[in-house]
Design a protein around this motif. Structure first.
Motif, mmCIF file in Angstrom:
data_model
loop_
_atom_site.group_PDB
_atom_site.id
_atom_site.type_symbol
_atom_site.label_atom_id
_atom_site.label_comp_id
_atom_site.label_asym_id
_atom_site.label_seq_id
_atom_site.Cartn_x
_atom_site.Cartn_y
_atom_site.Cartn_z
ATOM 1 N N ASN A 1 -11.659 -32.901 -1.384
ATOM 2 C CA ASN A 1 -10.426 -32.513 -0.687
ATOM 3 C C ASN A 1 -10.649 -32.448 0.820
ATOM 4 O OD1 ASN A 1 -8.764 -32.341 -2.947
ATOM 5 N ND2 ASN A 1 -9.351 -30.237 -3.360
ATOM 6 N N LYS A 2 -11.814 -31.936 1.232
ATOM 7 C CA LYS A 2 -12.123 -31.861 2.666
ATOM 8 C C LYS A 2 -12.250 -33.263 3.261
ATOM 9 C CE LYS A 2 -12.541 -28.924 5.088
ATOM 10 N NZ LYS A 2 -11.551 -28.397 6.058
ATOM 11 N N ILE A 3 -12.879 -34.182 2.519
ATOM 12 C CA ILE A 3 -13.001 -35.562 2.999
ATOM 13 C C ILE A 3 -11.622 -36.192 3.155
ATOM 14 C CG2 ILE A 3 -13.768 -37.885 2.317
ATOM 15 C CD1 ILE A 3 -16.326 -36.477 1.215
ATOM 16 N N ALA A 4 -10.733 -35.971 2.187
ATOM 17 C CA ALA A 4 -9.366 -36.497 2.298
ATOM 18 C C ALA A 4 -8.670 -35.908 3.522
ATOM 19 C CB ALA A 4 -8.577 -36.194 1.027
ATOM 20 N N ASP B 1 -11.085 -47.603 -0.999
ATOM 21 C CA ASP B 1 -10.379 -46.363 -0.677
ATOM 22 C C ASP B 1 -10.892 -45.230 -1.556
ATOM 23 O OD1 ASP B 1 -8.720 -47.530 1.243
ATOM 24 O OD2 ASP B 1 -7.213 -48.079 -0.244
ATOM 25 N N PRO B 2 -11.247 -44.087 -0.959
ATOM 26 C CA PRO B 2 -11.753 -42.981 -1.762
ATOM 27 C C PRO B 2 -10.657 -42.203 -2.498
ATOM 28 C CG PRO B 2 -11.750 -42.383 0.547
ATOM 29 C CD PRO B 2 -11.329 -43.824 0.461
ATOM 30 N N PHE B 3 -9.402 -42.432 -2.109
ATOM 31 C CA PHE B 3 -8.291 -41.753 -2.784
ATOM 32 C C PHE B 3 -6.993 -42.497 -2.495
ATOM 33 C CE2 PHE B 3 -8.668 -39.860 1.402
ATOM 34 C CZ PHE B 3 -7.366 -39.849 1.857
ATOM 35 N N GLN C 1 -6.333 -36.424 8.517
ATOM 36 C CA GLN C 1 -6.304 -35.636 9.750
ATOM 37 C C GLN C 1 -5.034 -34.842 9.974
ATOM 38 O OE1 GLN C 1 -7.571 -37.770 13.206
ATOM 39 N NE2 GLN C 1 -9.606 -38.076 12.404
ATOM 40 N N VAL C 2 -4.096 -34.951 9.105
ATOM 41 C CA VAL C 2 -2.880 -34.139 9.170
ATOM 42 C C VAL C 2 -2.445 -33.871 7.747
ATOM 43 C CG1 VAL C 2 -2.027 -35.039 11.379
ATOM 44 C CG2 VAL C 2 -1.374 -36.160 9.266
ATOM 45 N N VAL C 3 -1.602 -32.889 7.574
ATOM 46 C CA VAL C 3 -1.007 -32.662 6.265
ATOM 47 C C VAL C 3 0.123 -33.661 6.121
ATOM 48 C CG1 VAL C 3 0.211 -31.024 4.801
ATOM 49 C CG2 VAL C 3 -1.615 -30.228 6.317
#
Length: 106
Positions: free
Chosen positions: A85-88, A36-38, A93-95
């Motif tokens: 942040n863009k990758i996350a 997992d990246p985050f 795909q949603v806030v």
């Protein structure tokens, strides 16, 4: 789906300088290969924060952009932080709702 990410400073690649990265939607195999990246953690204020695994994020960035991670390592720190942040955002795909344990609102 692809997303264009503008760099504040150009990167020197094998094909010349680039001022933007085109990010493709990641595939599940990246999670298996790089973890997992985050993580999304609740804050004491009732919100949430991302806790990034920068090594994993760099591998996701390379796979999503098609630019080698050795080249991406020349990104400015500010561009890298905006990129993660863009990758996350692309992955989620949603806030997310204020409660990260609940399913995201679609």
């Amino acid at each position: 789906m692809t997303t264009t990410f503008q760099l504040s400073q150009p990167l020197k690649t094998h094909n010349g300088e680039v001022s933007e990265l085109t990010l493709k939607e990641p595939k599940a195999g990246l999670l298996v290969k790089y973890n997992d990246p985050f993580q999304i953690k609740p804050t004491s204020e009732g919100g949430f924060e991302y806790v990034f695994d920068n090594k994993s994020i760099m591998q996701f960035a390379a796979a999503m952009s098609g630019v080698d991670d050795l080249i991406l390592s020349d990104l400015s720190v500010s561009d890298f932080m905006r990129l993660r942040n863009k990758i996350a955002e692309i992955i989620v795909q949603v806030v997310p709702d204020r409660n990260p344990s609940a399913p995201p609102a679609v």
